[in-house]
Design an enzyme around this catalytic site. Structure first.
Site, PDB file in Angstrom:
ATOM      1  N   ARG A  46       0.820  -1.215   0.000  1.00 46.50           N
ATOM      2  CA  ARG A  46       0.000   0.000   0.000  1.00 46.50           C
ATOM      3  C   ARG A  46       0.857   1.270   0.000  1.00 46.50           C
ATOM      4  NH1 ARG A  46      -5.397  -0.628   3.626  1.00 46.50           N
ATOM      5  NH2 ARG A  46      -5.696   1.397   2.661  1.00 46.50           N
ATOM      6  N   ASP A  89      -3.436  -0.723  -3.468  1.00 46.51           N
ATOM      7  CA  ASP A  89      -4.394  -1.047  -2.408  1.00 46.51           C
ATOM      8  C   ASP A  89      -5.186  -2.249  -2.907  1.00 46.51           C
ATOM      9  OD1 ASP A  89      -6.404  -1.291  -0.584  1.00 46.51           O
ATOM     10  OD2 ASP A  89      -7.111   0.782  -0.710  1.00 46.51           O
ATOM     11  N   LYS A 144       0.429 -18.662   4.613  1.00 53.33           N
ATOM     12  CA  LYS A 144      -0.640 -18.769   5.610  1.00 53.33           C
ATOM     13  C   LYS A 144      -0.819 -17.433   6.337  1.00 53.33           C
ATOM     14  CE  LYS A 144       1.632 -19.984   9.903  1.00 53.33           C
ATOM     15  NZ  LYS A 144       1.467 -20.648  11.160  1.00 53.33           N
ATOM     16  N   ASP A 173       4.127 -23.980   3.377  1.00 49.56           N
ATOM     17  CA  ASP A 173       4.412 -24.251   4.790  1.00 49.56           C
ATOM     18  C   ASP A 173       5.928 -24.243   4.893  1.00 49.56           C
ATOM     19  OD1 ASP A 173       5.064 -25.380   7.265  1.00 49.56           O
ATOM     20  OD2 ASP A 173       3.233 -26.572   7.328  1.00 49.56           O
ATOM     21  N   HIS A 174       6.490 -23.171   5.483  1.00 51.10           N
ATOM     22  CA  HIS A 174       7.943 -22.992   5.391  1.00 51.10           C
ATOM     23  C   HIS A 174       8.723 -24.123   6.073  1.00 51.10           C
ATOM     24  CE1 HIS A 174       7.431 -20.990   9.372  1.00 51.10           C
ATOM     25  NE2 HIS A 174       8.638 -21.479   9.591  1.00 51.10           N
ATOM     26  N   LYS A 178      12.738 -26.718   5.116  1.00 50.80           N
ATOM     27  CA  LYS A 178      13.906 -26.944   5.971  1.00 50.80           C
ATOM     28  C   LYS A 178      14.651 -28.201   5.530  1.00 50.80           C
ATOM     29  CE  LYS A 178      12.005 -24.698  10.109  1.00 50.80           C
ATOM     30  NZ  LYS A 178      13.022 -23.668  10.291  1.00 50.80           N
ATOM     31  N   GLU A 212       8.967 -22.470  21.607  1.00 46.86           N
ATOM     32  CA  GLU A 212       9.466 -21.121  21.347  1.00 46.86           C
ATOM     33  C   GLU A 212       9.721 -20.428  22.678  1.00 46.86           C
ATOM     34  OE1 GLU A 212       7.379 -19.257  17.605  1.00 46.86           O
ATOM     35  OE2 GLU A 212       5.840 -20.157  18.877  1.00 46.86           O
ATOM     36  N   ASP A 231      -2.203 -22.093  15.049  1.00 49.25           N
ATOM     37  CA  ASP A 231      -0.998 -21.424  14.555  1.00 49.25           C
ATOM     38  C   ASP A 231       0.113 -22.412  14.231  1.00 49.25           C
ATOM     39  OD1 ASP A 231       0.546 -19.035  13.960  1.00 49.25           O
ATOM     40  OD2 ASP A 231       1.646 -19.415  15.804  1.00 49.25           O
ATOM     41  N   HIS A 236       2.357 -26.860  10.602  1.00 48.44           N
ATOM     42  CA  HIS A 236       3.711 -27.389  10.741  1.00 48.44           C
ATOM     43  C   HIS A 236       3.740 -28.782  11.365  1.00 48.44           C
ATOM     44  CE1 HIS A 236       4.629 -23.391   9.672  1.00 48.44           C
ATOM     45  NE2 HIS A 236       4.699 -22.871  10.874  1.00 48.44           N
ATOM     46  N   LYS A 334       4.599 -21.317  23.595  1.00 39.65           N
ATOM     47  CA  LYS A 334       5.403 -20.097  23.690  1.00 39.65           C
ATOM     48  C   LYS A 334       5.939 -19.946  25.110  1.00 39.65           C
ATOM     49  CE  LYS A 334       3.375 -17.360  19.956  1.00 39.65           C
ATOM     50  NZ  LYS A 334       4.652 -17.267  19.226  1.00 39.65           N
TER      51      LYS A 334
END
Length: 485
Positions: A46, A89, A144, A173-174, A178, A212, A231, A236, A334
């Site tokens: 934007r 936009d 995602k 999906d990163h 890996k 994490e 999440d 994952h 987390k």
């Protein structure tokens, strides 16, 4: 056959993901001569910027996020020459024609990387279609979140499918980019010693942990809407489970591998209403200390009370011939004591110990596949301690290590997005997620959430810097299993 495109279009080009991952990854591919000759990269967002403004932005991102040994003035200059920018936009159809003009001739193929808020998917796809940017030579990569449940995921996928058929849709999906994740396939299907025992006869249980140390980290609005289950587990962790549990594919290609993964995901035993409280544990971090630093609780960080879970542990089962009776323990949270992503395969003990009468205690073999922060594969085996054994045989667990950083010391470790962006540019779908996989994942996750609601499950508090609520320990210990810590 790889079919490289001539242009790449990045939505969300000025965002955090672009700065930290996308631009450094694309630079890495450029510096190594892996991008197609003449490929242009057009960013859009934007903010009003010129081409030169965007190049300055990219230079700053590279300066901040590239390791010093990768910074090469000539390579950076050549990479910046590939970059262009067009303000847009995406919520309105106006502006997409200007974007198309900026891109110019796309007869050589166009790859689009779409990283936007879910509510923008509809307007963006319509805008791309209206401007002629959704033709047969255009493929799209989707970052995602792709929905928050099965119904919204289907809605997004239907919107995308109206313009981009499945073979031109690349869901990212990163974790699948890996190196160690791909090593799961090499380990299982490239070595004859594992596959014969990779089943209920040889394996006692499987643990998958993604922990994490961070809290909300500027994602408060998004995270409080979704929580740990949606999440991390929905994408994952279920992808890792599928790679561990899948049958051997006939070929190393996108169709064969994804066919086998979706069979696993459809074989997950539903955790129905009555089982949700018994087979899952949820938690929310409170105040505590992480790495010696005092941190606030989730509600204090968020600024209001919340029922969102920041920790979840699940006992899952894959109901098929290979895995009948083998529990898969999943855990993510987390504000844990350390950052770690790993898969632990616990094999069954030997059927009879010849050492017991001489005092030798055996431990079952364990295979640890560590994805981050280090990358290694470690097999724990029993060995005899040196000595005369006059007072009994002493056995000890010793590791056989494959440290990827050590064994492949001369090979640069690549960011996951480098591989995924290159595969998007070249049209290789193997490491991307197919629609039927996504929907099977959501179906299983939605049943858990419905079970929580029916049973009135709410997150249990746990101290920051701990491994989650004590109930997560009980989840495994009632089966005689201990989390790998």
């Amino acid at each position: 056959m790889r079919d490289a495109v001539g242009k790449l279009l990045l939505f969300g080009a000025t965002g955090d993901l672009s700065q930290r991952m996308l631009l450094p990854s694309l630079y890495g591919l450029h510096a190594d001569g892996l991008l197609p000759e003449g490929l242009t990269i057009t960013g859009t967002a934007r903010s009003e910027q010129s081409d030169d403004d965007f190049r300055s932005f990219a230079r700053e991102a590279l300066d901040t996020h590239l390791p010093d040994e990768r910074k090469d003035a000539e390579a950076i200059a050549g990479f910046l020459d590939r970059l262009f920018y067009q303000p847009l936009d995406a919520s309105t159809i106006e502006g997409f024609d200007d974007l198309a003009r900026k891109l110019g001739d796309i007869s050589g193929g166009l790859a689009i990387f779409l990283s936007t808020a879910p509510w923008l998917f509809g307007p963006t796809i319509k805008g791309l279609e209206s401007a002629g940017l959704a033709g047969e030579k255009v493929r799209i990569g989707l970052e995602k979140p792709l929905g928050k449940d099965l119904a919204s995921s289907r809605e997004i996928n239907d919107i995308v499918a109206a313009a981009f058929p499945e073979e031109r849709t690349f869901r990212i999906d990163h974790y699948l980019g890996k190196e160690t994740v791909q090593n799961i396939l090499a380990l299982r299907f490239g070595n004859s010693l594992f596959e014969p025992v990779w089943n209920a006869r040889g394996i006692d249980h499987v643990q998958i942990t993604i922990s994490e140390t961070v809290g909300l980290e500027g994602r408060a609005g998004y995270y409080d809407e979704v929580g740990a289950l949606r999440d991390m587990v929905q994408n994952h962790m279920l992808q890792l489970l599928a790679l561990v549990a899948m049958e051997p594919p006939a070929h190393f290609d996108g169709t064969a591998i994804r066919d086998e993964k979706v069979k696993v995901l459809r074989s997950l035993r539903p955790i129905a209403n009555g089982d949700a409280a018994a087979h899952t544990v949820t938690g929310q971090y409170g105040p505590g200390a992480v790495k010696g630093e005092i941190v606030r609780g989730y509600g204090d960080e968020l600024g209001k009370p919340s029922g969102t879970e920041t920790f979840v542990a699940i006992k899952a089962h894959v109901d098929n011939w290979r895995w009948q009776g083998v529990p898969f323990y999943l855990r993510t949270g987390k504000r844990m004591p350390e950052r770690r992503s790993e898969i632990v395969i616990q094999f069954k003990p030997v059927p009879h110990s010849i050492f017991a009468e001489r005092g030798g205690a055996l431990q079952p073999n364990t295979l640890v596949i560590r994805l981050q922060p280090e990358e290694y594969v470690r097999l724990l085996v029993m060995a005899k301690q040196p000595g005369l054994d006059r007072e009994g045989v002493r056995l000890r667990e010793v590791p056989l290590n494959l440290g990827l950083d050590t064994e492949f010391a001369g090979t640069r470790r690549r960011i996951a997005y480098e591989r995924l962006l290159l595969d998007l540019i070249e049209g290789d779908p193997t490491l991307f997620v197919r629609r039927d996989e996504v929907e099977a994942q959501w179906q299983w996750i939605d049943a858990i959430r419905a079970g929580w609601q029916a049973a009135g499950v709410s997150p249990k508090p746990y101290a920051s810097g701990s491994w989650g609520p004590s109930a997560s320990v009980a989840l495994t210990e009632r089966d005689g299993v201990t989390w790998n810590e």
